[in-house]
Design a protein around this motif. Structure first.
Motif, short mmCIF file in Angstrom:
data_model
loop_
_atom_site.label_atom_id
_atom_site.label_comp_id
_atom_site.label_asym_id
_atom_site.label_seq_id
_atom_site.Cartn_x
_atom_site.Cartn_y
_atom_site.Cartn_z
N SER A 123 0.86 -1.19 0.00
CA SER A 123 0.00 0.00 0.00
C SER A 123 0.89 1.23 0.00
O SER A 123 2.11 1.13 0.16
CB SER A 123 -0.90 0.00 1.25
N GLU A 124 0.28 2.38 -0.15
CA GLU A 124 1.04 3.62 -0.08
C GLU A 124 1.66 3.74 1.32
O GLU A 124 0.99 3.50 2.32
CB GLU A 124 0.11 4.81 -0.34
N THR A 125 2.93 4.07 1.37
CA THR A 125 3.60 4.27 2.66
C THR A 125 3.19 5.64 3.17
O THR A 125 3.32 6.64 2.48
CB THR A 125 5.13 4.20 2.50
N LYS A 126 2.64 5.66 4.39
CA LYS A 126 2.15 6.93 4.93
C LYS A 126 2.73 7.18 6.32
O LYS A 126 3.02 6.24 7.06
CB LYS A 126 0.63 6.94 4.97
N GLU A 127 2.89 8.44 6.64
CA GLU A 127 3.38 8.81 7.96
C GLU A 127 2.24 8.67 8.96
O GLU A 127 1.09 9.01 8.65
CB GLU A 127 3.91 10.24 7.96
N ILE A 128 2.57 8.14 10.14
CA ILE A 128 1.58 8.00 11.21
C ILE A 128 2.10 8.73 12.45
O ILE A 128 3.31 8.87 12.63
CB ILE A 128 1.26 6.51 11.50
N PRO A 129 1.19 9.19 13.31
CA PRO A 129 1.63 9.99 14.46
C PRO A 129 2.35 9.18 15.55
O PRO A 129 3.20 9.71 16.26
CB PRO A 129 0.34 10.60 15.00
N ASP A 130 2.01 7.90 15.68
CA ASP A 130 2.62 7.07 16.73
C ASP A 130 2.50 5.61 16.34
O ASP A 130 1.71 5.24 15.45
CB ASP A 130 1.93 7.31 18.07
N TYR A 131 3.27 4.78 17.02
CA TYR A 131 3.20 3.34 16.75
C TYR A 131 1.83 2.78 17.12
O TYR A 131 1.22 3.20 18.10
CB TYR A 131 4.27 2.60 17.55
N THR A 132 1.38 1.81 16.34
CA THR A 132 0.13 1.11 16.60
C THR A 132 0.41 -0.20 17.33
O THR A 132 -0.42 -0.66 18.10
CB THR A 132 -0.59 0.81 15.27
N PHE A 133 1.56 -0.80 17.08
CA PHE A 133 1.91 -2.11 17.62
C PHE A 133 3.10 -2.00 18.56
O PHE A 133 3.93 -1.11 18.43
CB PHE A 133 2.23 -3.08 16.48
N LYS A 134 3.20 -2.95 19.48
CA LYS A 134 4.32 -2.98 20.44
C LYS A 134 5.52 -3.73 19.88
O LYS A 134 6.65 -3.50 20.29
CB LYS A 134 3.87 -3.62 21.75
N ALA A 135 5.29 -4.65 18.95
CA ALA A 135 6.36 -5.49 18.39
C ALA A 135 5.89 -6.00 17.03
O ALA A 135 4.79 -5.68 16.58
CB ALA A 135 6.66 -6.66 19.32
N PHE A 136 6.72 -6.79 16.38
CA PHE A 136 6.32 -7.46 15.15
C PHE A 136 5.96 -8.90 15.50
O PHE A 136 6.76 -9.61 16.11
CB PHE A 136 7.43 -7.44 14.08
N THR A 137 4.76 -9.32 15.14
CA THR A 137 4.27 -10.65 15.53
C THR A 137 3.69 -11.40 14.34
O THR A 137 3.38 -10.81 13.30
CB THR A 137 3.18 -10.55 16.62
N ILE A 138 3.54 -12.69 14.52
CA ILE A 138 2.88 -13.55 13.54
C ILE A 138 1.46 -13.79 14.01
O ILE A 138 1.25 -14.24 15.14
CB ILE A 138 3.62 -14.90 13.39
N LYS A 139 0.50 -13.45 13.16
CA LYS A 139 -0.92 -13.73 13.48
C LYS A 139 -1.25 -15.12 12.95
O LYS A 139 -0.81 -15.52 11.89
CB LYS A 139 -1.84 -12.71 12.82
N ARG A 140 -2.06 -15.84 13.69
CA ARG A 140 -2.47 -17.18 13.28
C ARG A 140 -3.96 -17.23 13.06
O ARG A 140 -4.72 -16.52 13.54
CB ARG A 140 -2.07 -18.20 14.35
#
Length: 140
Positions: A123-140
């Motif tokens: 998708s288009e890379t967009k600037e965000i005001p703050d992190y949404t996630f605490k880490a990078f995870t695998i969803k199952r």
């Protein structure tokens, strides 16, 4: 004449010293400004960017998600990835722009050792005001 060369050399060294000092201040304090009453004010230096991705090819059953998680953590990125019922891997990542771009390249060209990447869509890379996630995870 010898005195002229000597003093010219000292002047040149002094000018080089001053330029070096100015460069040092610019390079090592790039996110500080002098506020009122000559106080340093620290400004936020980190901009955070986010993009979604979907990877097509032989990306399931070849530890693609595990390698993606490991690589994202090496880049200091946050987000997630998951297998889809269509046989792709989808995800979202967020972090510093240069790291997001490095991860995009990795997703397009590397992947896991046994994967085959046919196509990577972002998708288009967009600037965000703050992190949404605490880490990078695998969803199952």
């Amino acid at each position: 004449m010898a005195a002229n060369k000597f003093f010219g050399s000292i002047e040149l060294r002094f000018i080089n010293f001053l330029l070096g000092a100015i460069l040092f201040c610019v390079v090592y304090k790039p996110h500080s400004v002098i506020g009122s009453k000559n106080t340093l004010i620290e400004m936020s230096a980190k901009q955070i960017f986010s993009t979604d991705f979907e990877i097509f090819g032989k990306v399931q059953g070849v530890f693609f998600r595990k390698h993606t998680e490991k690589q994202a953590k090496l880049f200091g990125l946050r987000g997630w990835c998951m297998n889809t019922s269509q046989g792709t891997v989808r995800g979202q990542m967020e972090g510093e722009l240069n790291k997001v771009n490095e991860m995009k390249y990795w997703l397009q060209t590397k992947g896991s050792p046994k994967s085959r990447i046919d196509k990577a869509v972002f998708s288009e890379t967009k600037e965000i005001p703050d992190y949404t996630f605490k880490a990078f995870t695998i969803k199952r």
